[in-house]
Design a protein around this motif. Sequence first.
Motif, PDB file in Angstrom:
ATOM      1  N   GLU A 140       6.875  13.582  -2.226  1.00  0.00           N
ATOM      2  CA  GLU A 140       7.278  12.402  -2.996  1.00  0.00           C
ATOM      3  C   GLU A 140       6.087  11.773  -3.702  1.00  0.00           C
ATOM      4  N   ALA A 141       6.332  11.276  -4.917  1.00  0.00           N
ATOM      5  CA  ALA A 141       5.287  10.566  -5.647  1.00  0.00           C
ATOM      6  C   ALA A 141       4.934   9.303  -4.869  1.00  0.00           C
ATOM      7  N   ARG A 142       3.649   9.096  -4.683  1.00  0.00           N
ATOM      8  CA  ARG A 142       3.143   7.974  -3.882  1.00  0.00           C
ATOM      9  C   ARG A 142       2.105   7.225  -4.710  1.00  0.00           C
ATOM     10  N   PHE A 143       2.256   5.907  -4.764  1.00  0.00           N
ATOM     11  CA  PHE A 143       1.306   5.062  -5.486  1.00  0.00           C
ATOM     12  C   PHE A 143       0.742   4.026  -4.540  1.00  0.00           C
ATOM     13  N   GLU A 144      -0.493   3.617  -4.816  1.00  0.00           N
ATOM     14  CA  GLU A 144      -1.184   2.633  -3.998  1.00  0.00           C
ATOM     15  C   GLU A 144      -1.423   1.363  -4.799  1.00  0.00           C
ATOM     16  N   VAL A 145      -1.115   0.220  -4.204  1.00  0.00           N
ATOM     17  CA  VAL A 145      -1.442  -1.081  -4.780  1.00  0.00           C
ATOM     18  C   VAL A 145      -2.906  -1.366  -4.468  1.00  0.00           C
ATOM     19  N   LYS A 146      -3.663  -1.754  -5.485  1.00  0.00           N
ATOM     20  CA  LYS A 146      -5.080  -2.074  -5.307  1.00  0.00           C
ATOM     21  C   LYS A 146      -5.419  -3.390  -5.996  1.00  0.00           C
ATOM     22  N   HIS A 147      -6.320  -4.127  -5.368  1.00  0.00           N
ATOM     23  CA  HIS A 147      -6.957  -5.308  -5.959  1.00  0.00           C
ATOM     24  C   HIS A 147      -5.961  -6.382  -6.398  1.00  0.00           C
ATOM     25  N   LEU A 148      -4.923  -6.577  -5.607  1.00  0.00           N
ATOM     26  CA  LEU A 148      -3.964  -7.656  -5.861  1.00  0.00           C
ATOM     27  C   LEU A 148      -4.671  -8.968  -5.528  1.00  0.00           C
ATOM     28  N   TRP A 149      -4.829  -9.828  -6.538  1.00  0.00           N
ATOM     29  CA  TRP A 149      -5.581 -11.068  -6.325  1.00  0.00           C
ATOM     30  C   TRP A 149      -5.163 -12.122  -7.332  1.00  0.00           C
ATOM     31  N   LEU A 150      -5.067 -13.346  -6.835  1.00  0.00           N
ATOM     32  CA  LEU A 150      -4.846 -14.518  -7.689  1.00  0.00           C
ATOM     33  C   LEU A 150      -5.947 -15.525  -7.406  1.00  0.00           C
ATOM     34  N   ALA A 151      -6.403 -16.192  -8.451  1.00  0.00           N
ATOM     35  CA  ALA A 151      -7.371 -17.279  -8.282  1.00  0.00           C
ATOM     36  C   ALA A 151      -6.732 -18.358  -7.418  1.00  0.00           C
ATOM     37  N   PRO A 152      -7.515 -19.077  -6.632  1.00  0.00           N
ATOM     38  CA  PRO A 152      -6.949 -20.099  -5.736  1.00  0.00           C
ATOM     39  C   PRO A 152      -6.001 -21.084  -6.428  1.00  0.00           C
ATOM     40  N   ALA A 153      -6.319 -21.492  -7.641  1.00  0.00           N
ATOM     41  CA  ALA A 153      -5.467 -22.462  -8.342  1.00  0.00           C
ATOM     42  C   ALA A 153      -4.098 -21.892  -8.705  1.00  0.00           C
ATOM     43  N   ALA A 154      -3.956 -20.565  -8.717  1.00  0.00           N
ATOM     44  CA  ALA A 154      -2.683 -19.930  -9.093  1.00  0.00           C
ATOM     45  C   ALA A 154      -1.836 -19.573  -7.877  1.00  0.00           C
ATOM     46  N   ARG A 155      -2.319 -19.883  -6.695  1.00  0.00           N
ATOM     47  CA  ARG A 155      -1.612 -19.514  -5.463  1.00  0.00           C
ATOM     48  C   ARG A 155      -0.625 -20.596  -5.031  1.00  0.00           C
ATOM     49  N   GLY A 156       0.320 -20.186  -4.217  1.00  0.00           N
ATOM     50  CA  GLY A 156       1.221 -21.138  -3.574  1.00  0.00           C
ATOM     51  C   GLY A 156       2.529 -21.396  -4.291  1.00  0.00           C
ATOM     52  N   ALA A 157       2.752 -20.745  -5.427  1.00  0.00           N
ATOM     53  CA  ALA A 157       3.992 -20.975  -6.177  1.00  0.00           C
ATOM     54  C   ALA A 157       4.831 -19.697  -6.285  1.00  0.00           C
ATOM     55  N   GLY A 158       4.528 -18.708  -5.459  1.00  0.00           N
ATOM     56  CA  GLY A 158       5.292 -17.469  -5.481  1.00  0.00           C
ATOM     57  C   GLY A 158       4.814 -16.444  -6.491  1.00  0.00           C
TER      58      GLY A 158
END
Length: 160
Positions: free
Chosen positions: A80-98
Amino acid sequence: MLRFRDASVTDADAHALLGDYFAERAAGFPAAQGAYRPTWPAAEQFTPPAGVFVVAVDASGAAVGCGGVRRIPPRDGSGEARFEVKHLWLAPAARGAGEGRRLLGELERRAAAFGAREVVLDTNASLEAAGGLYRSSGYAEIDPYNDNPNATHWYGKHVD
């Protein structure tokens, strides 16, 4: 609500966001695990059809987050084709709203469009919010699939 735009990992915004991500990880990395070891992504791994990298942009046009998916070898025997999520990041000010959940969903959608049947990722136990996001998004712990020295947990999810 954030917008997502495709970007090379060498794009100025992507490079700056990755630098901020690595700096935040290094500052909060558990001392008992040694030093955080950043790995700058290779552009060819995040260029279609091998993968994609996206920059998250807020309403003012500022780049506030990033993440990518890249093809990796399938599980032994699965084919099966397999993909990896890498470097998922949000700046602190963009966090907390989903928006982190939206970014993860966008990356999953992109991986599925490339034919992924499974999406995997690794993380560190010190990133409690990230682990909670992954588990609540349907990821289950799996056996380690890489030798990332910064990781303590590995997750996987089937996608269609």
